[in-house]
Motif scaffolding. Structure first.
Motif, PDB file in Angstrom:
ATOM      1  N   GLU B   3       0.664  -0.997   0.074  1.00 34.04           N
ATOM      2  CA  GLU B   3      -0.246  -0.074   0.150  1.00 34.04           C
ATOM      3  C   GLU B   3       1.077   1.201  -0.113  1.00 34.04           C
ATOM      4  N   MET B   4       1.591   1.121   0.564  1.00 31.59           N
ATOM      5  CA  MET B   4       2.492   2.509   1.072  1.00 31.59           C
ATOM      6  C   MET B   4       3.318   2.312  -0.870  1.00 31.59           C
ATOM      7  N   GLN B   5       3.705   1.968  -1.079  1.00 36.83           N
ATOM      8  CA  GLN B   5       4.367   1.699  -2.637  1.00 36.83           C
ATOM      9  C   GLN B   5       3.659   2.353  -3.567  1.00 36.83           C
ATOM     10  N   LEU B   6       1.935   1.455  -3.501  1.00 35.61           N
ATOM     11  CA  LEU B   6       0.697   2.513  -3.867  1.00 35.61           C
ATOM     12  C   LEU B   6       0.497   3.906  -3.608  1.00 35.61           C
ATOM     13  N   LEU B   7       0.635   4.707  -2.445  1.00 42.10           N
ATOM     14  CA  LEU B   7       0.606   5.809  -2.394  1.00 42.10           C
ATOM     15  C   LEU B   7       1.581   6.659  -3.293  1.00 42.10           C
ATOM     16  N   GLU B   8       2.993   6.017  -2.386  1.00 37.61           N
ATOM     17  CA  GLU B   8       3.806   6.723  -3.196  1.00 37.61           C
ATOM     18  C   GLU B   8       4.067   7.224  -4.898  1.00 37.61           C
ATOM     19  N   ALA B   9       3.130   5.931  -5.044  1.00 37.51           N
ATOM     20  CA  ALA B   9       3.252   6.075  -7.153  1.00 37.51           C
ATOM     21  C   ALA B   9       1.548   7.148  -7.508  1.00 37.51           C
ATOM     22  N   VAL B  10       1.108   6.989  -6.165  1.00 36.74           N
ATOM     23  CA  VAL B  10      -0.456   8.063  -6.866  1.00 36.74           C
ATOM     24  C   VAL B  10      -0.067   9.081  -6.415  1.00 36.74           C
ATOM     25  N   GLU B  11       1.169   9.459  -5.699  1.00 32.74           N
ATOM     26  CA  GLU B  11       1.587  10.916  -5.692  1.00 32.74           C
ATOM     27  C   GLU B  11       1.808  11.313  -6.662  1.00 32.74           C
ATOM     28  N   ARG B  12       3.088  10.778  -7.186  1.00 32.68           N
ATOM     29  CA  ARG B  12       4.347  11.234  -8.154  1.00 32.68           C
ATOM     30  C   ARG B  12       2.487  10.591  -9.235  1.00 32.68           C
ATOM     31  N   GLN B  38      -9.581   1.295  -6.956  1.00 30.52           N
ATOM     32  CA  GLN B  38      -9.845   1.359  -5.312  1.00 30.52           C
ATOM     33  C   GLN B  38      -9.129   2.376  -4.954  1.00 30.52           C
ATOM     34  N   LEU B  39      -8.532   1.811  -4.781  1.00 32.63           N
ATOM     35  CA  LEU B  39      -7.480   2.717  -4.085  1.00 32.63           C
ATOM     36  C   LEU B  39      -7.082   3.799  -4.404  1.00 32.63           C
ATOM     37  N   PHE B  40      -6.868   4.235  -5.519  1.00 36.55           N
ATOM     38  CA  PHE B  40      -5.710   5.192  -6.349  1.00 36.55           C
ATOM     39  C   PHE B  40      -6.898   5.817  -6.091  1.00 36.55           C
ATOM     40  N   VAL B  41      -8.478   5.898  -6.342  1.00 33.59           N
ATOM     41  CA  VAL B  41      -9.331   6.895  -6.096  1.00 33.59           C
ATOM     42  C   VAL B  41      -9.478   7.006  -4.787  1.00 33.59           C
ATOM     43  N   GLU B  42      -9.370   6.300  -4.134  1.00 36.53           N
ATOM     44  CA  GLU B  42      -9.449   6.655  -2.542  1.00 36.53           C
ATOM     45  C   GLU B  42      -8.190   7.960  -1.839  1.00 36.53           C
ATOM     46  N   GLN B  43      -7.525   7.259  -2.251  1.00 41.72           N
ATOM     47  CA  GLN B  43      -6.028   7.614  -2.368  1.00 41.72           C
ATOM     48  C   GLN B  43      -5.730   9.814  -2.660  1.00 41.72           C
ATOM     49  N   SER B  44      -6.980   9.476  -3.832  1.00 43.17           N
ATOM     50  CA  SER B  44      -6.257  10.807  -5.064  1.00 43.17           C
ATOM     51  C   SER B  44      -7.376  11.507  -4.458  1.00 43.17           C
ATOM     52  N   ILE B  45      -8.975  11.188  -3.625  1.00 44.38           N
ATOM     53  CA  ILE B  45      -9.731  12.312  -2.922  1.00 44.38           C
ATOM     54  C   ILE B  45      -9.015  12.742  -1.550  1.00 44.38           C
ATOM     55  N   PHE B  46      -7.722  11.478  -0.775  1.00 43.20           N
ATOM     56  CA  PHE B  46      -7.192  11.751   0.384  1.00 43.20           C
ATOM     57  C   PHE B  46      -6.335  13.416   0.064  1.00 43.20           C
ATOM     58  N   PHE B  47      -5.278  13.086  -0.865  1.00 44.73           N
ATOM     59  CA  PHE B  47      -4.397  13.488  -1.664  1.00 44.73           C
ATOM     60  C   PHE B  47      -5.070  15.647  -1.828  1.00 44.73           C
ATOM     61  N   GLN B  48      -6.133  15.096  -2.100  1.00 42.22           N
ATOM     62  CA  GLN B  48      -6.935  16.425  -2.732  1.00 42.22           C
ATOM     63  C   GLN B  48      -7.134  17.519  -1.761  1.00 42.22           C
ATOM     64  N   GLN B  49      -7.783  16.015  -0.582  1.00 38.47           N
ATOM     65  CA  GLN B  49      -8.024  16.765   1.010  1.00 38.47           C
ATOM     66  C   GLN B  49      -6.564  17.412   1.787  1.00 38.47           C
ATOM     67  N   LEU B  50      -5.704  16.532   1.324  1.00 41.56           N
ATOM     68  CA  LEU B  50      -4.214  16.920   2.605  1.00 41.56           C
ATOM     69  C   LEU B  50      -4.379  18.452   1.536  1.00 41.56           C
ATOM     70  N   ASN B  51      -4.100  18.508   0.098  1.00 42.01           N
ATOM     71  CA  ASN B  51      -3.993  19.320  -0.816  1.00 42.01           C
ATOM     72  C   ASN B  51      -4.645  20.847  -0.427  1.00 42.01           C
ATOM     73  N   GLN B  52      -5.630  20.640  -0.547  1.00 43.45           N
ATOM     74  CA  GLN B  52      -6.537  21.773   0.267  1.00 43.45           C
ATOM     75  C   GLN B  52      -6.234  21.944   1.326  1.00 43.45           C
ATOM     76  N   PHE B  53      -5.460  20.606   2.321  1.00 46.73           N
ATOM     77  CA  PHE B  53      -5.279  21.429   3.928  1.00 46.73           C
ATOM     78  C   PHE B  53      -4.798  22.182   3.454  1.00 46.73           C
ATOM     79  N   SER B  54      -3.520  21.872   3.002  1.00 46.42           N
ATOM     80  CA  SER B  54      -2.072  22.493   3.187  1.00 46.42           C
ATOM     81  C   SER B  54      -2.329  23.483   2.387  1.00 46.42           C
ATOM     82  N   ASP B  55      -2.823  23.858   1.116  1.00 45.87           N
ATOM     83  CA  ASP B  55      -3.053  25.512   1.166  1.00 45.87           C
ATOM     84  C   ASP B  55      -4.032  26.505   2.057  1.00 45.87           C
TER      85      ASP B  55
END
Lengths: 189, 366
Positions: B3-12, B38-55
């Protein structure tokens, strides 16, 4: 001679995280919102909160590609602030008389609703961050908020190399994700 | 670990850091493996949230910095005296609540006692129009002597001077008289006198200090019942500007006065009474107020002390109200019949008065 940038320029600046744009908007419109809030049962701190929240709405709007400002920036800020304050008053059950419209307003109900959903997510993320604990919190903040690169982070946090820091970061991220979605489900249910 | 690798992949992937080749491979993986997708979609939503959060987080700190900076520069001002009040309010909310409760209770007590004593208070500003005989006791003595000389024996209690006096009028031929309650208050004996000076004893059968109405009944063998009463008692009030006239006994003689309807409410907006522009003096209390058709529209009771010519009268519908109350309590009162039509409508004023004067009585209390 002082050059006052147009509303459009200001919005563009806002979308690009231009601090100068924030300052200009602040200078031009903060005082108006402050008197709106204070004249309607609010405090200085609340005025500041409301104005900044309106600024966030504007910020989000400026970044969305389909956004078009079809009224004066001043009117838009006033309308959003007024709407936000009305909602806040309702929530606090501090009943005031109808907030008088000194300025003209435009309908902004939808924007404010959207903003509120986003704000909730923001609060959830903040909560998740808080319950993450150290060093995860600082690590993620350094990477995602302060946008530092992994080498720099590894040095600051005392990891032997960037890869170790990266590993740690992903572990933290996974925990954050779990916490966030747990909070999310809590709020939905 | 996977999952960790996937996470990195999605981020990139989301940052566009992947090479075209890598991206194609990743897309392929998503298509072939629904779990990854499914994991990808979940991750991307999460990253969006995280990005918005940091912005937002960064933007918010910018806002705060700007705020402080502009404040320091004096470009914006935080000034509001009102904020202090609100702070105080927040601080002392509870205290205020307790104080409010106490204040509430006090208000009730004060309001209660005020309304209890208000009649007395009102009397400072409005004057009851009864006659107080103490002042002209000599005159009364003369009066008595005159009557004795005239051969008429007085029915007044011996060795007693009259206390108060007023006016009253017949509402039922059997000897029922309406007057003001303040005229007959604290009376041991009540005498009513017609315009010829004939005296009759009367009893109080109804007394209400609040509405200031009293109903008397003549209990005297000398009294002969009237057949028909020429005037009527109106249920509705009079209109502003309507011509009015009064007859009463401010002196030992019947006195006529005329005027108009001034206001539909009485003292302090009292809806039970009205204001009339008819001169009135002590002794007029309890006297009838007629309109030009000879209908009674009110009973004179008070006047303002600090203003000239402001006289108040209780509206006539209070008579009906008083009768209803009386009839509930007293079965003997059931057969009291109030005249409902005036037989002097079209007459001129002098004739009207001639007809009326027999039915208006002077009231004396001992």
């Amino acid at each position: 001679m002082k050059i006052i940038p147009s509303d459009k320029e200001l919005l563009e600046g806002l979308a690009k995280d231009n601090r100068q744009a924030v300052e200009t908007i602040y200078k031009l419109h903060y005082q108006m919102i402050q008197s709106l809030i204070i004249n309607n049962n609010g405090s200085i701190d609340e005025a500041r909160d409301i104005f900044q929240e309106a600024m966030i709405v504007l910020y989000e709007k400026s970044r969305s590609p389909q956004f078009e400002l079809n009224c004066q920036l001043k009117t838009y800020i006033y309308s959003v602030s007024r709407r936000l304050w009305l909602k806040r008053l309702q929530q606090m059950q501090r009943f005031g008389p109808e907030i008088g419209k000194i300025e003209e307003t435009v309908p902004v109900e939808e924007e404010v609703e959207n903003h509120e959903t986003k704000n909730q997510e923001f609060v959830m993320m903040e909560k998740a961050m808080q319950s993450l604990g150290e060093p995860c919190k600082s690590l993620l903040e350094a990477y995602y908020l302060q946008k530092k690169n992994m080498v720099e982070i590894a040095g600051n946090f005392g990891y032997t190399n960037a890869d170790n820091a990266k590993n740690q970061k992903y572990k933290c991220l996974m925990r954050l994700k779990k916490l966030f979605f747990a909070e999310y489900k809590n709020n939905q249910g | 670990m996977e999952e960790m690798q996937l996470l990195e992949a999605v981020e990139r992937y989301l940052r566009g850091e992947m090479s075209a080749e890598e991206k194609a491979y990743f897309d392929q993986l998503r298509r072939s493996n629904p779990e990854v997708d499914q994991l990808f979609v979940e991750q991307s939503i999460f990253f969006q949230q995280l990005n918005q959060f940091s912005d937002w987080k960064n933007y918010k700190s910018t806002l705060n910095e700007v705020h402080q900076q502009l404040l320091a520069e004096g470009a914006i001002k935080e000034s509001a005296p009102k904020a202090k009040v609100i702070d105080l309010w927040r601080k002392y909310k509870r205290v205020v609540a307790v104080a409010a409760v106490i204040a509430g209770i006090t208000t009730f007590i004060v309001a209660g006692s005020v309304s209890y004593y208000s009649n007395k208070a009102n009397r400072l500003q409005v004057e009851m129009l009864r006659r107080e005989f103490k002042r002209d006791i000599n005159a009364t003595k003369n009066d008595l002597l005159n009557k004795v000389n005239d051969g008429k024996a007085t029915k007044a209690p011996q060795n007693k001077a009259p206390k108060n006096g007023g006016t009253g009028f017949i509402i039922d031929g059997k000897g029922i008289i309406v007057t003001n309650a303040h005229v007959i208050s604290n009376a041991n004996t009540i005498l009513v006198l017609n315009n010829k000076g004939d005296e009759f004893r009367a009893n109080v059968i109804f007394e209400d200090q609040k509405s200031d109405i009293a109903i008397l009944k003549i209990k005297d063998n000398d009294f002969k019942a009237f057949n028909a009463i020429p005037y009527s008692i109106k249920k509705a009030g009079a209109e502003l500007g309507e011509q009015l006239f009064t007859i009463g006994y401010p002196r030992n003689e019947i006195v006529y006065n005329e005027g108009y309807m001034s206001a539909k409410t009485g003292f302090n907006g009292d809806t039970m009474s009205c204001q009339i522009g008819v001169p009135a003096n002590p002794g007029n209390s309890g006297g009838p107020v007629f309109n030009k058709s000879g209908e009674i529209i009110g009973i004179i009771n008070t006047r303002l002390t600090e203003a000239e010519g402001v006289v108040f009268a209780i509206t006539s519908k209070n008579i009906y109200r008083a009768l209803e109350t009386l009839k509930e309590k007293d079965t003997a009162a059931k057969n009291i019949k109030v005249p409902v039509s005036s037989s002097i409508k079209k007459m001129d004023r002098m004739q009207q008065i001639k007809k009326l004067e027999d039915y208006v009585f002077m009231i004396k209390t001992y």
